[in-house]
Design a protein around this motif. Sequence first.
Motif, PDB file in Angstrom:
ATOM      1  N   UNK A 173       0.814  -1.219   0.000  1.00  0.00           N
ATOM      2  CA  UNK A 173       0.000   0.000   0.000  1.00  0.00           C
ATOM      3  C   UNK A 173       0.846   1.267   0.000  1.00  0.00           C
ATOM      4  N   UNK A 174       2.177   1.120   0.018  1.00  0.00           N
ATOM      5  CA  UNK A 174       3.045   2.291   0.034  1.00  0.00           C
ATOM      6  C   UNK A 174       3.047   3.026   1.359  1.00  0.00           C
ATOM      7  N   UNK A 175       2.765   2.280   2.438  1.00  0.00           N
ATOM      8  CA  UNK A 175       2.734   2.883   3.777  1.00  0.00           C
ATOM      9  C   UNK A 175       4.148   2.876   4.365  1.00  0.00           C
ATOM     10  N   UNK A 176       5.001   3.726   3.797  1.00  0.00           N
ATOM     11  CA  UNK A 176       6.434   3.676   4.096  1.00  0.00           C
ATOM     12  C   UNK A 176       6.787   4.248   5.464  1.00  0.00           C
ATOM     13  N   UNK A 177       5.852   4.979   6.092  1.00  0.00           N
ATOM     14  CA  UNK A 177       6.139   5.593   7.395  1.00  0.00           C
ATOM     15  C   UNK A 177       5.519   4.815   8.552  1.00  0.00           C
ATOM     16  N   UNK A 178       4.991   3.625   8.266  1.00  0.00           N
ATOM     17  CA  UNK A 178       4.290   2.844   9.294  1.00  0.00           C
ATOM     18  C   UNK A 178       5.134   1.656   9.730  1.00  0.00           C
ATOM     19  N   UNK A 179       5.297   1.508  11.048  1.00  0.00           N
ATOM     20  CA  UNK A 179       6.080   0.408  11.609  1.00  0.00           C
ATOM     21  C   UNK A 179       5.450  -0.057  12.915  1.00  0.00           C
ATOM     22  N   UNK A 180       5.845  -1.257  13.345  1.00  0.00           N
ATOM     23  CA  UNK A 180       5.587  -1.686  14.717  1.00  0.00           C
ATOM     24  C   UNK A 180       6.840  -1.376  15.520  1.00  0.00           C
ATOM     25  N   UNK A 181       6.670  -0.720  16.653  1.00  0.00           N
ATOM     26  CA  UNK A 181       7.803  -0.304  17.476  1.00  0.00           C
ATOM     27  C   UNK A 181       7.821  -1.100  18.782  1.00  0.00           C
ATOM     28  N   UNK A 182       8.821  -0.831  19.596  1.00  0.00           N
ATOM     29  CA  UNK A 182       8.865  -1.390  20.939  1.00  0.00           C
ATOM     30  C   UNK A 182       8.798  -2.899  20.954  1.00  0.00           C
ATOM     31  N   UNK A 183       7.770  -3.419  21.629  1.00  0.00           N
ATOM     32  CA  UNK A 183       7.601  -4.867  21.762  1.00  0.00           C
ATOM     33  C   UNK A 183       6.937  -5.489  20.535  1.00  0.00           C
ATOM     34  N   UNK A 184       6.687  -4.671  19.513  1.00  0.00           N
ATOM     35  CA  UNK A 184       6.055  -5.158  18.272  1.00  0.00           C
ATOM     36  C   UNK A 184       4.684  -5.780  18.516  1.00  0.00           C
ATOM     37  N   UNK A 185       3.927  -5.251  19.493  1.00  0.00           N
ATOM     38  CA  UNK A 185       2.604  -5.816  19.775  1.00  0.00           C
ATOM     39  C   UNK A 185       1.634  -5.514  18.643  1.00  0.00           C
ATOM     40  N   UNK A 186       0.993  -6.560  18.074  1.00  0.00           N
ATOM     41  CA  UNK A 186      -0.034  -6.341  17.041  1.00  0.00           C
ATOM     42  C   UNK A 186      -1.258  -5.621  17.593  1.00  0.00           C
ATOM     43  N   UNK A 187      -1.337  -5.504  18.927  1.00  0.00           N
ATOM     44  CA  UNK A 187      -2.491  -4.852  19.553  1.00  0.00           C
ATOM     45  C   UNK A 187      -2.330  -3.348  19.651  1.00  0.00           C
ATOM     46  N   UNK A 188      -1.068  -2.859  19.776  1.00  0.00           N
ATOM     47  CA  UNK A 188      -0.953  -1.453  20.184  1.00  0.00           C
ATOM     48  C   UNK A 188       0.353  -0.750  19.838  1.00  0.00           C
ATOM     49  N   UNK A 189       1.290  -1.392  19.164  1.00  0.00           N
ATOM     50  CA  UNK A 189       2.613  -0.785  18.995  1.00  0.00           C
ATOM     51  C   UNK A 189       2.856  -0.158  17.627  1.00  0.00           C
ATOM     52  N   UNK A 190       1.797   0.073  16.853  1.00  0.00           N
ATOM     53  CA  UNK A 190       1.957   0.715  15.557  1.00  0.00           C
ATOM     54  C   UNK A 190       2.273   2.199  15.682  1.00  0.00           C
ATOM     55  N   UNK A 191       3.065   2.695  14.738  1.00  0.00           N
ATOM     56  CA  UNK A 191       3.333   4.126  14.595  1.00  0.00           C
ATOM     57  C   UNK A 191       3.089   4.461  13.128  1.00  0.00           C
ATOM     58  N   UNK A 192       2.338   5.539  12.867  1.00  0.00           N
ATOM     59  CA  UNK A 192       2.000   5.836  11.477  1.00  0.00           C
ATOM     60  C   UNK A 192       1.703   7.312  11.296  1.00  0.00           C
ATOM     61  N   UNK A 193       1.328   7.665  10.078  1.00  0.00           N
ATOM     62  CA  UNK A 193       0.998   9.040   9.699  1.00  0.00           C
ATOM     63  C   UNK A 193      -0.410   9.077   9.106  1.00  0.00           C
ATOM     64  N   UNK A 194      -0.977  10.269   9.052  1.00  0.00           N
ATOM     65  CA  UNK A 194      -2.271  10.431   8.382  1.00  0.00           C
ATOM     66  C   UNK A 194      -2.152  10.037   6.909  1.00  0.00           C
ATOM     67  N   UNK A 195      -1.049  10.429   6.264  1.00  0.00           N
ATOM     68  CA  UNK A 195      -0.860  10.078   4.849  1.00  0.00           C
ATOM     69  C   UNK A 195      -0.959   8.567   4.638  1.00  0.00           C
ATOM     70  N   UNK A 196      -0.268   7.794   5.481  1.00  0.00           N
ATOM     71  CA  UNK A 196      -0.284   6.339   5.337  1.00  0.00           C
ATOM     72  C   UNK A 196      -1.668   5.765   5.634  1.00  0.00           C
ATOM     73  N   UNK A 197      -2.302   6.252   6.694  1.00  0.00           N
ATOM     74  CA  UNK A 197      -3.597   5.679   7.075  1.00  0.00           C
ATOM     75  C   UNK A 197      -4.699   6.029   6.075  1.00  0.00           C
ATOM     76  N   UNK A 198      -4.546   7.125   5.347  1.00  0.00           N
ATOM     77  CA  UNK A 198      -5.500   7.420   4.281  1.00  0.00           C
ATOM     78  C   UNK A 198      -5.373   6.384   3.155  1.00  0.00           C
TER      79      UNK A 198
END
Length: 276
Positions: free
Chosen positions: A134-159
Amino acid sequence: MSLQSLALIENWPVPTAAAGAVRADGTVLGTHGPTGHRFPLASVTKPLAAYAALIAYEEGAIELDEPAGPPGSTVRHLLAHTSGLAFDEHRVTAPPGQRRLYSNAGFEQLGDHLAKATEIPFAEYLHQAVLAPLGMTSTTLEGANSPAKDGVSTVEDLLRFAAELQAPRLLDPRTVAEAMTVQYPGTKGVLPGYGHQNPNDWGLGFEIRDSKSPHWTGSSSSPRTFGHFGQSGTFLWIDPAAGVGGVALTDRPFGPWAVEAWPPFTDAVLAELSEH
């Protein structure tokens, strides 16, 4: 067309906020604020994780009704928050399928199950299956990489993700329709921040608005609206009746300010769209 209503985020009592709205064809109807700023998503990570699980299902790596999580639970139970697992602890508090127990632990067990089935760490699978295509180049899982809560992203990516949810390219539209259909109808439970809901309707990783009140979407949001909000002051919704997806990200934790600010914002966006 540029939605003026998105500027309402200027009135929110938050240090930083960004918002945007998008059509199914990827047409961005407007944005406001620093749309390239990376915000912690908290539970808005869950729809991304759910989408990865649905891709694994279509690839044949997992089945929705195969065992996963606590005894008697399946992948479907984990996605629909009916596995019986507690909110943030890996302990069972109810039999599978009986109550809608919103569970971070359930999504973490889903991520573990997916990693075993695909032989790829969950964060890497999410990147390969969802984020990169999807070209979501600014989105990652951080920290403990929890699929529940550790995402970091931008409005551009989430659109980009919000457009995908409206007109799927990575999944069969029938799979997405199933994800937006109530799983285990009539199940009651607590919607975090909004108390007991009966029923507390949920699809496969996506909360479904239906007739919930109070709710974090707008009073004019259609019952078919689905999405998720996060405790970091973030939300993503899709209103199929209006043909639009909305995203807002902030850096202030969810609280009474959001309960007050979010519904009028969504109502203003939907009202402005209907005028056009």
